[in-house]
Design a protein around this motif. Structure first.
Motif, mmCIF file in Angstrom:
data_model
loop_
_atom_site.group_PDB
_atom_site.id
_atom_site.type_symbol
_atom_site.label_atom_id
_atom_site.label_comp_id
_atom_site.label_asym_id
_atom_site.label_seq_id
_atom_site.Cartn_x
_atom_site.Cartn_y
_atom_site.Cartn_z
ATOM 1 N N GLU A 112 55.414 -16.221 54.143
ATOM 2 C CA GLU A 112 56.487 -14.902 54.234
ATOM 3 C C GLU A 112 56.738 -14.532 52.802
ATOM 4 O O GLU A 112 56.789 -15.063 51.809
ATOM 5 N N GLU A 116 62.280 -10.731 51.907
ATOM 6 C CA GLU A 116 61.582 -9.471 52.641
ATOM 7 C C GLU A 116 62.632 -8.482 53.294
ATOM 8 O O GLU A 116 62.092 -7.268 52.947
ATOM 9 N N ALA A 117 63.789 -8.961 53.468
ATOM 10 C CA ALA A 117 64.622 -8.055 53.815
ATOM 11 C C ALA A 117 65.068 -6.972 52.782
ATOM 12 O O ALA A 117 65.165 -5.854 53.301
ATOM 13 N N ARG A 119 63.284 -6.342 50.122
ATOM 14 C CA ARG A 119 62.311 -5.603 49.771
ATOM 15 C C ARG A 119 61.981 -4.366 50.814
ATOM 16 O O ARG A 119 61.655 -3.345 50.518
ATOM 17 N N THR A 120 62.188 -4.696 51.945
ATOM 18 C CA THR A 120 61.857 -3.911 53.292
ATOM 19 C C THR A 120 62.834 -2.778 52.974
ATOM 20 O O THR A 120 62.293 -1.497 53.103
ATOM 21 N N HIS A 121 64.190 -3.005 52.874
ATOM 22 C CA HIS A 121 65.300 -1.902 52.676
ATOM 23 C C HIS A 121 64.729 -0.988 51.503
ATOM 24 O O HIS A 121 64.832 0.278 51.451
ATOM 25 N N TYR A 122 64.276 -1.622 50.441
ATOM 26 C CA TYR A 122 63.903 -0.763 49.409
ATOM 27 C C TYR A 122 62.852 0.165 49.525
ATOM 28 O O TYR A 122 63.028 1.497 49.133
ATOM 29 N N TYR A 123 61.707 -0.342 50.204
ATOM 30 C CA TYR A 123 60.799 0.577 50.441
ATOM 31 C C TYR A 123 61.073 1.665 51.642
ATOM 32 O O TYR A 123 60.623 2.580 51.656
ATOM 33 N N ARG A 124 61.929 1.244 52.459
ATOM 34 C CA ARG A 124 62.409 2.027 53.646
ATOM 35 C C ARG A 124 63.222 3.169 53.157
ATOM 36 O O ARG A 124 63.375 4.221 53.572
ATOM 37 N N ALA A 146 55.984 7.000 56.556
ATOM 38 C CA ALA A 146 55.431 5.566 55.750
ATOM 39 C C ALA A 146 54.031 5.800 55.127
ATOM 40 O O ALA A 146 53.905 5.168 54.067
#
Length: 197
Positions: A112, A116-117, A119-124, A146
């Motif tokens: 994993e 990740e949570a 970093r996902t927020h950062y990209y979202r 996306a």
């Protein structure tokens, strides 16, 4: 003499960035990081835990730096997408270790992605800026937001991921080649341009 914990952590993280960028997660040793920083290896373990956690820490720090240096709150048209791509390109030019860290992370095949949570927020948030501009008709909606955001980042970063490929592709006429930044900005603007109605 009092020990400066924050300065020690800074030195260790700086050494870890250099080591991980050069050798990756698998090729880096905690001993070498400590030696580079001039700090006892036990202190490194005490502050950051194991090597995988240290890698996650330094990569998160580097991503926070680029997020602060190249923010993306809104886009008001294809030229804004081009400017964003150019700013990301400039950041990678000044901080080539970020590209290397991300490539090493991909090669490490971790079960994993660390943090990740977050970093996902950062990209979202970046995807949301593209989606908002698409809904307003300011940029093309031919691709999902996306995909458009990912392709823009890929255009900007790939020059530093495989510089040898760019050099070989321009080998026939290097003097006539458009500068990489200008080429990527033009490509990003075209990618984001709405089709004529």
């Amino acid at each position: 003499m009092a020990w400066n914990t924050e300065e020690t952590k800074r030195k260790l993280k700086q050494a870890a960035v250099a080591e991980f960028a050069t050798f990756g997660l698998g090729g880096t040793t905690m001993e070498r990081i400590a030696r580079r920083a001039g700090v006892n290896k036990e202190r490194l373990y005490n502050y950051f835990g194991d090597k995988t956690r240290l890698f996650a820490t330094v990569l998160a720090d580097e991503l926070n730096k680029v997020a602060a240096a190249v923010p993306l709150d809104h886009l008001d048209g294809p030229e804004a997408v081009a400017e964003y791509a150019g700013a990301v390109y400039d950041y990678h030019a000044a901080h080539p270790e970020l590209t290397r860290l991300l490539l090493w992370e991909g090669l490490a095949d971790l079960p994993e992605v660390p943090d990740e949570a977050t970093r996902t927020h950062y990209y979202r948030t970046k995807v949301a800026a593209f989606a908002t501009a698409q809904r307003a008709g300011l940029i093309s909606d031919d691709l999902p937001a996306a995909d458009l955001a990912f392709l823009t980042l890929a255009l900007a970063g790939w020059w530093y991921a495989v510089p040898q490929m760019a050099r070989m592709m321009h080998a026939d006429k290097p003097a006539d080649a458009e500068t990489p930044k200008a080429a990527l900005m033009r490509a990003a603007a075209r990618l984001a341009s709405p089709a004529p109605r």
